[in-house]
Design a protein around this motif. Sequence first.
Motif, PDB file in Angstrom:
ATOM      1  N   PRO A 131     -11.056  12.129   5.494  1.00  0.00           N
ATOM      2  CA  PRO A 131     -10.891  11.457   5.694  1.00  0.00           C
ATOM      3  C   PRO A 131     -11.735  11.543   3.600  1.00  0.00           C
ATOM      4  O   PRO A 131     -12.269  11.578   3.781  1.00  0.00           O
ATOM      5  N   ILE A 132     -11.064  10.864   2.867  1.00  0.00           N
ATOM      6  CA  ILE A 132     -10.848  10.761   1.582  1.00  0.00           C
ATOM      7  C   ILE A 132     -11.223   9.525   1.226  1.00  0.00           C
ATOM      8  O   ILE A 132     -10.123   8.569   1.445  1.00  0.00           O
ATOM      9  N   VAL A 133     -12.806   9.012   0.604  1.00  0.00           N
ATOM     10  CA  VAL A 133     -12.431   8.092   0.315  1.00  0.00           C
ATOM     11  C   VAL A 133     -12.468   7.069  -1.192  1.00  0.00           C
ATOM     12  O   VAL A 133     -12.891   7.788  -1.679  1.00  0.00           O
ATOM     13  N   ALA A 134     -12.654   6.133  -1.543  1.00  0.00           N
ATOM     14  CA  ALA A 134     -12.294   5.889  -2.996  1.00  0.00           C
ATOM     15  C   ALA A 134     -14.071   5.730  -2.998  1.00  0.00           C
ATOM     16  O   ALA A 134     -15.056   5.459  -2.177  1.00  0.00           O
ATOM     17  N   THR A 135     -14.333   6.160  -4.400  1.00  0.00           N
ATOM     18  CA  THR A 135     -16.267   6.333  -4.942  1.00  0.00           C
ATOM     19  C   THR A 135     -16.229   5.081  -4.949  1.00  0.00           C
ATOM     20  O   THR A 135     -17.415   4.790  -5.827  1.00  0.00           O
ATOM     21  N   ALA A 136     -15.535   3.955  -5.295  1.00  0.00           N
ATOM     22  CA  ALA A 136     -15.979   3.063  -6.430  1.00  0.00           C
ATOM     23  C   ALA A 136     -14.761   1.783  -6.066  1.00  0.00           C
ATOM     24  O   ALA A 136     -13.744   2.535  -5.908  1.00  0.00           O
ATOM     25  N   VAL A 161      -5.338   1.311  -7.352  1.00  0.00           N
ATOM     26  CA  VAL A 161      -4.172   2.438  -7.485  1.00  0.00           C
ATOM     27  C   VAL A 161      -3.363   2.518  -7.989  1.00  0.00           C
ATOM     28  O   VAL A 161      -2.432   1.778  -8.518  1.00  0.00           O
ATOM     29  N   THR A 162      -3.788   3.504  -9.525  1.00  0.00           N
ATOM     30  CA  THR A 162      -2.594   3.605 -10.341  1.00  0.00           C
ATOM     31  C   THR A 162      -1.593   4.602 -10.383  1.00  0.00           C
ATOM     32  O   THR A 162      -0.361   5.067 -10.677  1.00  0.00           O
ATOM     33  N   PHE A 163      -1.968   5.528  -8.855  1.00  0.00           N
ATOM     34  CA  PHE A 163      -1.285   6.395  -8.320  1.00  0.00           C
ATOM     35  C   PHE A 163      -1.176   6.630  -7.371  1.00  0.00           C
ATOM     36  O   PHE A 163      -1.846   6.843  -7.308  1.00  0.00           O
ATOM     37  N   ALA A 164      -0.111   6.923  -6.630  1.00  0.00           N
ATOM     38  CA  ALA A 164      -0.204   7.438  -4.963  1.00  0.00           C
ATOM     39  C   ALA A 164       0.832   7.989  -4.556  1.00  0.00           C
ATOM     40  O   ALA A 164       1.969   8.067  -4.739  1.00  0.00           O
ATOM     41  N   ASN A 170      -3.786  16.537  -1.202  1.00  0.00           N
ATOM     42  CA  ASN A 170      -4.205  15.995  -0.147  1.00  0.00           C
ATOM     43  C   ASN A 170      -2.947  16.080   1.285  1.00  0.00           C
ATOM     44  O   ASN A 170      -1.834  16.458   0.349  1.00  0.00           O
ATOM     45  N   SER A 171      -3.277  16.233   2.072  1.00  0.00           N
ATOM     46  CA  SER A 171      -2.241  16.531   3.029  1.00  0.00           C
ATOM     47  C   SER A 171      -1.880  14.923   3.423  1.00  0.00           C
ATOM     48  O   SER A 171      -0.340  14.826   3.957  1.00  0.00           O
ATOM     49  N   ALA A 172      -1.927  13.986   3.245  1.00  0.00           N
ATOM     50  CA  ALA A 172      -1.527  12.340   3.569  1.00  0.00           C
ATOM     51  C   ALA A 172      -1.919  11.541   2.297  1.00  0.00           C
ATOM     52  O   ALA A 172      -3.740  11.699   1.713  1.00  0.00           O
ATOM     53  N   VAL A 173      -1.655  10.405   2.249  1.00  0.00           N
ATOM     54  CA  VAL A 173      -1.728   9.549   0.692  1.00  0.00           C
ATOM     55  C   VAL A 173      -1.248   8.280   2.013  1.00  0.00           C
ATOM     56  O   VAL A 173      -0.179   7.681   1.839  1.00  0.00           O
ATOM     57  N   VAL A 174      -2.252   7.111   1.928  1.00  0.00           N
ATOM     58  CA  VAL A 174      -2.382   6.314   2.646  1.00  0.00           C
ATOM     59  C   VAL A 174      -2.914   4.871   1.553  1.00  0.00           C
ATOM     60  O   VAL A 174      -2.901   3.503   1.816  1.00  0.00           O
ATOM     61  N   VAL A 175      -2.865   4.792   0.707  1.00  0.00           N
ATOM     62  CA  VAL A 175      -2.223   3.536   0.005  1.00  0.00           C
ATOM     63  C   VAL A 175      -1.564   3.851  -1.064  1.00  0.00           C
ATOM     64  O   VAL A 175      -0.685   5.032  -0.868  1.00  0.00           O
ATOM     65  N   THR A 176      -1.019   2.563  -2.154  1.00  0.00           N
ATOM     66  CA  THR A 176      -0.056   2.485  -3.072  1.00  0.00           C
ATOM     67  C   THR A 176      -0.517   2.354  -4.301  1.00  0.00           C
ATOM     68  O   THR A 176      -1.352   1.501  -4.191  1.00  0.00           O
ATOM     69  N   VAL A 177       0.668   2.487  -5.144  1.00  0.00           N
ATOM     70  CA  VAL A 177       0.636   2.225  -6.392  1.00  0.00           C
ATOM     71  C   VAL A 177      -0.182   0.192  -6.674  1.00  0.00           C
ATOM     72  O   VAL A 177       1.229  -0.174  -5.618  1.00  0.00           O
ATOM     73  N   GLN A 191     -13.351   2.796   0.950  1.00  0.00           N
ATOM     74  CA  GLN A 191     -12.181   2.432   1.714  1.00  0.00           C
ATOM     75  C   GLN A 191     -11.193   4.061   2.032  1.00  0.00           C
ATOM     76  O   GLN A 191     -11.079   4.440   0.260  1.00  0.00           O
ATOM     77  N   MET A 192     -10.945   4.995   3.025  1.00  0.00           N
ATOM     78  CA  MET A 192     -10.205   5.351   3.282  1.00  0.00           C
ATOM     79  C   MET A 192      -8.179   5.675   1.904  1.00  0.00           C
ATOM     80  O   MET A 192      -7.666   4.409   2.293  1.00  0.00           O
ATOM     81  N   ILE A 193      -8.225   6.391   1.580  1.00  0.00           N
ATOM     82  CA  ILE A 193      -7.372   6.524   0.852  1.00  0.00           C
ATOM     83  C   ILE A 193      -6.424   7.911   0.976  1.00  0.00           C
ATOM     84  O   ILE A 193      -4.837   7.758   0.289  1.00  0.00           O
ATOM     85  N   ALA A 194      -6.758   8.459   1.155  1.00  0.00           N
ATOM     86  CA  ALA A 194      -6.394  10.132   1.938  1.00  0.00           C
ATOM     87  C   ALA A 194      -6.351  10.951   2.964  1.00  0.00           C
ATOM     88  O   ALA A 194      -7.909  10.317   3.479  1.00  0.00           O
ATOM     89  N   ALA A 195      -5.691  11.626   3.435  1.00  0.00           N
ATOM     90  CA  ALA A 195      -6.345  12.439   4.390  1.00  0.00           C
ATOM     91  C   ALA A 195      -6.410  14.260   3.243  1.00  0.00           C
ATOM     92  O   ALA A 195      -5.555  14.556   2.840  1.00  0.00           O
ATOM     93  N   MET A 196      -7.890  14.647   3.608  1.00  0.00           N
ATOM     94  CA  MET A 196      -7.611  16.131   3.010  1.00  0.00           C
ATOM     95  C   MET A 196      -7.103  17.209   3.212  1.00  0.00           C
ATOM     96  O   MET A 196      -6.030  17.363   4.663  1.00  0.00           O
ATOM     97  N   GLY A 197      -6.013  17.855   2.270  1.00  0.00           N
ATOM     98  CA  GLY A 197      -5.059  18.673   2.756  1.00  0.00           C
ATOM     99  C   GLY A 197      -5.399  20.000   2.061  1.00  0.00           C
ATOM    100  O   GLY A 197      -6.331  20.298   1.235  1.00  0.00           O
ATOM    101  N   SER A 198      -3.861  20.901   1.720  1.00  0.00           N
ATOM    102  CA  SER A 198      -3.927  21.974   0.335  1.00  0.00           C
ATOM    103  C   SER A 198      -2.335  21.926  -0.287  1.00  0.00           C
ATOM    104  O   SER A 198      -1.732  23.249   0.017  1.00  0.00           O
ATOM    105  N   THR A 199      -2.177  20.730  -0.354  1.00  0.00           N
ATOM    106  CA  THR A 199      -0.605  20.904  -1.295  1.00  0.00           C
ATOM    107  C   THR A 199      -1.159  20.950  -2.514  1.00  0.00           C
ATOM    108  O   THR A 199      -1.681  20.344  -3.721  1.00  0.00           O
TER     109      THR A 199
END
Length: 312
Positions: free
Chosen positions: A222-227, A231-234, A260-267, A275-283
């Motif tokens: 899981p990738i979370v927002a650090t503050a 969201v301005t881009f997703a 990210n392998s997946a993005v779970v938020v929208t602009v 809060q989780m915003i994405a999942a770690m990946g290699s894109t």
Amino acid sequence: MMQSMIADDGERYTLQMTHKQGKIACAIIATLVIVSLILTIWGIARQVEIVQLRQQTQLQTEQLKLLQQKTDVLDKKIQNLNQISEENKQMLKGAETGTPSQGGGDGSDPKQPAADSEVSPTVTAAQLSARLSRLDKDAQKLLVSFYTMRNILRDGGAQDIAALQQLNYAAGSGGYSNSTTPSIWPSKGVITSPYGSRVDPVTGSTSAFHEGIDIADDYGTPIVATASGVVTFAGYTDGGYGNLVEIDHGNGFVTRYGHNSAVVVTVGMTVKQGQMIAAMGSTGKSTGAHVHYEVRVNGTPVDPMVFLPISN
């Protein structure tokens, strides 16, 4: 008197001993076997002891290396705080006189770490770790306060009561962790590439500049927002970021989370710190599962390490 003889029976030879000689020979053989077993057991025990000593030495070396890295990070934070404090003093002087102030402040050198960061050689590793943690929390609190103050002064909004209230909240005990300033790790993992000049891992270029840090862990971490922020881009980018999330935290702070392998938020979505915003990946431009994490202040990338706690 002991007697023995060798009987010749054609092509075969037979060794004949008395009963007493046989007992002596058996005793000698048994003694040799026992000595051999003792030496073997001692050798194994010695080898195990050597391996344990090597492991202990390696562990102590890694612990000291980790503490040294944490000390370096803390020194960087303190240097950053000193520099921002000096800038704030200059802007305050300019606000008082109506003209930009030149020179000095209190004469302190912003490049020098605080004297309190020196540690007695008799301190234990546990005491050093506890002290680093305490100093890191204090530095983090001051960092948030100073950056917020500088942005308020730069924007000419020193009379903005709401902004000043936010400043007071950020400077208060414990409040900084819930502010809109990045102050937690975006994911668990290890730093595989720091901020600054480096050899590009894909192209091999020696003149590359890394505008963030890379934190590697398992695919899907899981990738979370650090503050908190908006969201301005997703989504996917044509550049090296791959799947990217960008969050505007206000007061000039923007963070980016790439590959990210997946993005779970929208602009347009408002997210909270942690809060989780994405999942770690290699894109995108990537050689393995990790998150590329950036912190930008007024459009300029800065080292994210100055905002991160010393442990994740």
